[in-house]
Scaffold this active site. Structure first.
Site, PDB file in Angstrom:
ATOM      1  N   ARG A  81       0.845  -1.186   0.000  1.00  0.00           N
ATOM      2  CA  ARG A  81       0.000   0.000   0.000  1.00  0.00           C
ATOM      3  C   ARG A  81       0.888   1.246   0.000  1.00  0.00           C
ATOM      4  O   ARG A  81       1.933   1.255   0.637  1.00  0.00           O
ATOM      5  CB  ARG A  81      -0.889   0.018   1.245  1.00  0.00           C
ATOM      6  CG  ARG A  81      -2.056  -0.943   1.188  1.00  0.00           C
ATOM      7  CD  ARG A  81      -2.955  -0.829   2.413  1.00  0.00           C
ATOM      8  NE  ARG A  81      -2.319  -1.352   3.613  1.00  0.00           N
ATOM      9  CZ  ARG A  81      -1.736  -0.613   4.551  1.00  0.00           C
ATOM     10  NH1 ARG A  81      -1.715   0.708   4.448  1.00  0.00           N
ATOM     11  NH2 ARG A  81      -1.187  -1.170   5.610  1.00  0.00           N
ATOM     12  N   ALA A 272       0.426  -7.268  10.073  1.00  0.00           N
ATOM     13  CA  ALA A 272       1.575  -8.109  10.435  1.00  0.00           C
ATOM     14  C   ALA A 272       1.816  -8.184  11.944  1.00  0.00           C
ATOM     15  O   ALA A 272       2.940  -8.329  12.399  1.00  0.00           O
ATOM     16  CB  ALA A 272       2.842  -7.645   9.715  1.00  0.00           C
ATOM     17  N   CYS A 273       0.746  -8.083  12.732  1.00  0.00           N
ATOM     18  CA  CYS A 273       0.850  -8.247  14.187  1.00  0.00           C
ATOM     19  C   CYS A 273       0.114  -9.493  14.672  1.00  0.00           C
ATOM     20  O   CYS A 273      -0.187  -9.611  15.857  1.00  0.00           O
ATOM     21  CB  CYS A 273       0.318  -7.015  14.903  1.00  0.00           C
ATOM     22  SG  CYS A 273       1.414  -5.599  14.845  1.00  0.00           S
ATOM     23  N   LYS A 275      -2.942 -10.913  13.294  1.00  0.00           N
ATOM     24  CA  LYS A 275      -4.400 -11.013  13.141  1.00  0.00           C
ATOM     25  C   LYS A 275      -4.805 -12.362  12.567  1.00  0.00           C
ATOM     26  O   LYS A 275      -5.690 -13.028  13.085  1.00  0.00           O
ATOM     27  CB  LYS A 275      -4.919  -9.896  12.224  1.00  0.00           C
ATOM     28  CG  LYS A 275      -5.468  -8.698  12.929  1.00  0.00           C
ATOM     29  CD  LYS A 275      -6.396  -7.835  12.128  1.00  0.00           C
ATOM     30  CE  LYS A 275      -6.081  -7.677  10.674  1.00  0.00           C
ATOM     31  NZ  LYS A 275      -4.817  -6.998  10.387  1.00  0.00           N
ATOM     32  N   ASP A 296      -9.541  -9.981   8.859  1.00  0.00           N
ATOM     33  CA  ASP A 296      -9.053  -8.642   8.540  1.00  0.00           C
ATOM     34  C   ASP A 296     -10.061  -7.521   8.757  1.00  0.00           C
ATOM     35  O   ASP A 296      -9.689  -6.444   9.193  1.00  0.00           O
ATOM     36  CB  ASP A 296      -8.567  -8.605   7.082  1.00  0.00           C
ATOM     37  CG  ASP A 296      -7.690  -7.400   6.784  1.00  0.00           C
ATOM     38  OD1 ASP A 296      -6.876  -7.029   7.652  1.00  0.00           O
ATOM     39  OD2 ASP A 296      -7.806  -6.833   5.689  1.00  0.00           O
ATOM     40  N   ASN A 387       6.302  -8.318   2.352  1.00  0.00           N
ATOM     41  CA  ASN A 387       4.851  -8.113   2.255  1.00  0.00           C
ATOM     42  C   ASN A 387       4.225  -9.001   1.170  1.00  0.00           C
ATOM     43  O   ASN A 387       3.171  -8.690   0.635  1.00  0.00           O
ATOM     44  CB  ASN A 387       4.547  -6.637   1.965  1.00  0.00           C
ATOM     45  CG  ASN A 387       3.082  -6.298   2.177  1.00  0.00           C
ATOM     46  OD1 ASN A 387       2.459  -6.749   3.133  1.00  0.00           O
ATOM     47  ND2 ASN A 387       2.522  -5.510   1.279  1.00  0.00           N
ATOM     48  N   GLU A 517      -0.711 -20.950  22.088  1.00  0.00           N
ATOM     49  CA  GLU A 517      -0.746 -20.690  23.533  1.00  0.00           C
ATOM     50  C   GLU A 517      -1.534 -19.421  23.862  1.00  0.00           C
ATOM     51  O   GLU A 517      -1.912 -19.201  25.016  1.00  0.00           O
ATOM     52  CB  GLU A 517       0.680 -20.581  24.099  1.00  0.00           C
ATOM     53  CG  GLU A 517       1.577 -21.785  23.842  1.00  0.00           C
ATOM     54  CD  GLU A 517       1.092 -23.082  24.489  1.00  0.00           C
ATOM     55  OE1 GLU A 517       0.048 -23.071  25.160  1.00  0.00           O
ATOM     56  OE2 GLU A 517       1.763 -24.108  24.306  1.00  0.00           O
TER      57      GLU A 517
END
Length: 609
Positions: A81, A272-273, A275, A296, A387, A517
């Site tokens: 993007r 990129a955390c 989701k 998303d 990406n 976990e």
């Protein structure tokens, strides 16, 4: 060429006059060789994919491992993007706010109309009708993308409910979002095409009042698949403000307890955390199960019973490939392996499979995302772009919840905000109430990732993980969240939590094992909703102690878990000026409720140890 002589214009499969006149207007402006109305059929997917193989855009993959799947390699300048070229062209600049680029809409229309003039020469113009969310919804959110990219048409079939059914939903006069896209690479007579056409000049423009999207110059996912971020977040957030609902950058997860009770959880993390990993959670706690409804985007509306109900407007997963593997996300791997997947900017193995950093196996030789030879332990660059993406149908996911296509949506019990923070932010925190939860979301900070331009590693404020996706002023957006709470029965609102899987110790090790976990954290969240779990009141909210979490069978040092849960008042006092700087940046439209929450946090931290 006049519109009358452009083949395909006179055989449109619709009587929708608004659509027909727009298509004719765009064809006259862009001058394509022909016009094709996409029908969304499997036959069309196969035909266009074969065409893309012939053009050198697609490589067909090994059918035994990835049936009906393809790899595309983009131009190296067109890989993410482009936030610097993304505009919200509201009528008034104040309505775009400080987080968005703005240009006067009439100026932007003039500028982009000049770019569009003749831009589809030598190409086919596709008219792509689509629906975001279930076709059976009371108020289906319809759109039509006009594009000169076969890659876009193929990807839109995966990502949206695209084709004849959506066109029929529009009837003869139904409203639809106009989404115009061109790669900006006209072909003169005899000029050879390139595998990935694009332009150095790029604009991704949104007109929120008229619900229009104009995109030029990029063929990459988020810039070109206009149903995704452009419609489902930027335009839809403006719709949601006007209509009293929420359009959010959130996964939707269904957790099922050993007692067979279902809980639906929405979670907002920056790109990129984790989701997608959480959306496809494989719980490690015996008796707990998880199903997914989306990874998303969530659209949340109030039901007749006063609860917030969420639907996923998308039809496919457009996931980041690097780091996805059989350990981190086995369900994503199973979804991809079922086939019908378009990969972009991953590496190609010698036997026609795909590979990326983090995937199992150590291939000795690959063709990398730039099309160059790549050798294990010799080539210094990554084989796949950070990406790089997979675009795959949701219906193939082995843990897809049966409610995934229900127009009513699912009732949300908890909303999670989360980011990537090495320090300060504990593993999980429960907000004090709805407004405090909005404050937590509005001041979310996360270290920057490769999904957008910018320096990787910098902490940036990312309100509700919507920083690049708000279709209007950030202050008004946060106020809308507060108003959602004020205008409802708070006892029926979801509980709000903040999570951070990424905290590190002094030796830079991750303190929490993460992945499956994380179900232990989710169990605590569910137990808090049911008033069955303990927690410690801290200046930032309620945080579990080590004893409050179900750690049975966990291969982790309790001291690490304790450190992951720690609330260090001094670290938080150091965080306050950073939060204050962000609130000042929001400016005159900062809600008083957020300022009140900030002042209260300062007060609680003043005397804390």
């Amino acid at each position: 060429m006049t519109s009358a002589t452009i083949p395909g214009l006179d055989t449109a499969p619709t009587n929708h006059q608004g659509l027909l006149s727009w298509v004719q207007e765009v064809a006259e402006l862009t001058q394509p060789d022909r016009v094709v109305f996409a029908d969304g059929s499997d036959e069309e997917f196969h035909r266009l994919s074969a065409q893309l193989v012939d053009a050198g855009t697609f490589t067909r993959l090994n059918d035994e491992k990835f049936p009906n799947s393809y790899l595309a390699l983009s131009d190296p300048s067109d890989v993410a993007r482009v936030e610097s070229r993304t505009f919200i062209c509201s009528e008034r600049e104040i309505d775009a706010g400080p987080t968005n680029n703005w240009m006067n809409p009439s100026e932007m229309r003039t500028l982009m109309t000049d770019l569009y003039r003749g831009c589809m020469r030598g190409r086919t113009m596709y008219v792509v009708p689509f629906c975001m969310g279930p076709l059976g919804a009371e108020d289906p959110k319809l759109g039509v993308e006009i594009t000169d990219s076969e890659y876009v048409v193929v990807s839109m079939k995966v990502m949206t409910r695209m084709g004849t059914a959506a066109l029929e939903k529009m009837g003869q006069d139904g409203f639809f979002v106009k989404a115009l896209h061109s790669v900006g690479a006209p072909l003169e007579d005899g000029q050879a095409d390139v595998p990935w056409p694009c332009s150095d000049t790029k604009y991704i423009t949104h007109f929120p009042e008229t619900r229009e999207i104009w995109s030029y110059g990029s063929g990459y996912g988020g810039n070109a698949l206009l149903g995704k971020k452009c419609y489902s977040l930027r335009i839809a957030s403006a719709m949601a403000r006007d209509e009293g609902w929420l359009a959010e950058h959130m996964l939707i997860l269904k957790l099922i307890s050993p007692e067979n009770k279902a809980y639906y959880i929405a979670a907002a993390f920056p790109s990129a955390c984790g989701k997608t990993n959480l959306a496809m959670l494989q719980p490690t706690i015996p008796g707990w199960r998880a199903e997914t409804l989306g990874d998303d985007i969530a659209w949340m509306r109030f039901g007749k019973d006063g609860r917030l109900y969420a639907v996923n407007p998308e039809f496919g997963f457009f996931g980041v490939a690097p780091g996805t593997n059989w350990k981190s996300n086995p369900n994503a791997m199973r979804t991809i392996a079922a086939g019908n997947t378009v990969f972009t900017n991953v590496a190609l193995t010698d036997d026609g499979e795909v590979w990326w950093e983090g995937l199992e196996g150590d291939p000795q030789h690959l063709v990398d995302w730039k099309g160059n030879e790549w050798y294990f332990r010799e080539t210094e660059t990554t084989a796949a772009h950070p990406n790089s993406r997979y675009c795959t149908p949701m219906s193939q996911c082995p843990i897809l919840a049966p409610e995934w296509d229900d127009p009513q949506g699912v009732p949300i019990s908890a909303i999670l905000f989360g980011g990537r923070r090495k320090t300060t932010v504990p593993l999980v925190t429960q907000a004090r109430d709805w407004q405090h939860g909005v404050f937590i979301g509005a001041t979310l900070g996360s270290e920057q990732t490769a999904a957008a331009e910018g320096k990787v590693g910098n902490v940036r404020r990312d309100p509700m993980a919507m920083l690049p996706f708000m279709g209007y002023n950030v202050g008004d957006y946060v106020q809308h969240w507060i108003d959602i709470g004020k205008n409802s029965d708070e006892s029926k609102l979801p509980q709000v939590f903040f999570v951070n899987w990424f905290r590190r110790g002094e030796d830079h090790r991750f303190l929490w094992p993460g992945f499956g976990e994380n179900s232990r954290v989710m169990k605590w969240i569910v137990d808090r909703i049911e008033h069955k779990a303990g927690g410690k009141t801290t200046p930032i909210g309620t945080v579990p102690t080590v004893e409050d979490l179900d750690l049975e069978g966990l291969d982790a040092n309790p001291a690490d878990v304790s450190e992951a849960l720690a609330v260090n008042a001094q670290e938080w006092r150091e965080e306050l000026p950073l939060i204050e700087e962000w609130l000042q940046f929001i400016g005159e439209k900062l809600p008083t409720g957020i300022k009140d929450e900030f002042d209260a946090l300062k007060e609680r931290l003043r005397d804390a140890e």
